[in-house]
Design a protein around this motif. Structure first.
Motif, PDB file in Angstrom:
ATOM      1  N   MET A 108       0.835  -1.195   0.000  1.00  0.00           N
ATOM      2  CA  MET A 108       0.000   0.000   0.000  1.00  0.00           C
ATOM      3  C   MET A 108       0.875   1.253   0.000  1.00  0.00           C
ATOM      4  O   MET A 108       1.823   1.362   0.769  1.00  0.00           O
ATOM      5  N   GLY A 109       0.565   2.178  -0.903  1.00  0.00           N
ATOM      6  CA  GLY A 109       1.332   3.414  -1.008  1.00  0.00           C
ATOM      7  C   GLY A 109       2.542   3.299  -1.903  1.00  0.00           C
ATOM      8  O   GLY A 109       3.256   4.280  -2.117  1.00  0.00           O
ATOM      9  N   SER A 110       2.778   2.078  -2.446  1.00  0.00           N
ATOM     10  CA  SER A 110       3.943   1.869  -3.299  1.00  0.00           C
ATOM     11  C   SER A 110       3.571   2.085  -4.762  1.00  0.00           C
ATOM     12  O   SER A 110       2.432   1.865  -5.173  1.00  0.00           O
ATOM     13  N   ALA A 111       4.552   2.506  -5.551  1.00  0.00           N
ATOM     14  CA  ALA A 111       4.340   2.700  -6.989  1.00  0.00           C
ATOM     15  C   ALA A 111       4.645   1.424  -7.774  1.00  0.00           C
ATOM     16  O   ALA A 111       4.560   1.410  -8.999  1.00  0.00           O
TER      17      ALA A 111
ATOM     18  N   GLY B 244      -3.457  -4.346   4.541  1.00  0.00           N
ATOM     19  CA  GLY B 244      -2.535  -3.271   4.220  1.00  0.00           C
ATOM     20  C   GLY B 244      -2.164  -3.120   2.763  1.00  0.00           C
ATOM     21  O   GLY B 244      -1.424  -2.228   2.433  1.00  0.00           O
ATOM     22  N   GLY B 245      -2.647  -3.946   1.849  1.00  0.00           N
ATOM     23  CA  GLY B 245      -2.211  -3.761   0.469  1.00  0.00           C
ATOM     24  C   GLY B 245      -2.973  -4.592  -0.528  1.00  0.00           C
ATOM     25  O   GLY B 245      -2.420  -5.016  -1.534  1.00  0.00           O
TER      26      GLY B 245
END
Length: 211
Positions: free
Chosen positions: A93-96, A186-187
């Motif tokens: 999560m939050g990763s490109a 979380g992802g």
């Protein structure tokens, strides 16, 4: 339908917080008993994980293809635990990063999940040791004697390898990532459907082999 484990954990935590207020931790005998309870809880968890590890590694049952069973001179067998498992692992999560295609086996996948359980348990014990021995907190000992043990029995590996439940439905691999507080993951979830796998293959986003 059972209660969400996160909800029951919250209920247990709130209940044990009230109980711990009435426990005379200043009594050396009581403190020794609580410490013993915590140690026994972790020994049970360790025994469960060691048993599961033995079960995973001992699954050497061989499956010979039907076409070859009438040919005794052909020694060709397929280990049942080496079934290929393909799935698309979501990006953090939050990763490109792009979702990653994973190619592994049921045996390797289960061992990887078990290593994650060992790592989480050891980190929890380490944090508890710091809190209790260095900061002198005693109340968390009761909660940490119950929640991790409860979580161990609720784990997918335990349900399959200890309780013998079939790996279907919610127990079908790959499993959903363990949720955080109140079950928030979380992802995203891993995907094993044909469409997602084909899209990942066309995108060239993996094919990573997990050992």
């Amino acid at each position: 339908m059972g209660l969400n484990p996160q909800i029951t954990n919250l209920v247990i935590i709130l209940g044990m917080m009230q109980v711990s207020k009435k426990v005379p931790f200043d009594d050396p005998q009581v403190l020794l008993g609580v410490r013993g309870f915590y140690i026994i809880s972790n020994l049970i968890i360790a025994a469960i994980y060691l048993f599961i590890q033995q079960k995973i590694n001992s699954k050497k049952g061989m499956q010979t293809p039907n076409a070859l069973r009438q040919w005794p001179l052909v020694a060709y067998t397929l280990p049942a635990d080496l079934t290929t498992l393909k799935y698309v692992e979501p990006a953090p999560m939050g990763s490109a990063e792009e979702p990653k295609l994973i190619t592994t086996t049921v045996h390797s996948y289960d061992l990887q999940q078990l290593r994650g359980l060992w790592r989480s348990q050891l980190m929890g014990v380490g944090m508890m040791c710091v809190m209790h021995l260095y900061f002198k907190y005693t109340n968390p000992l009761l909660i940490q004697s119950i929640i991790p043990l409860k979580g161990a029995f609720e784990g997918n590996l335990v349900k399959i390898h200890l309780f013998g439940q079939p790996a279907i439905g919610d127990l079908k691999r790959p499993w959903k990532a363990a949720g955080g507080f109140m079950g928030m993951a979380g992802g995203g979830e891993p995907k094993a459907d044909k469409k997602s796998i084909e899209q990942a293959e066309r995108a060239g986003s993996g094919g990573v082999k997990e050992e």
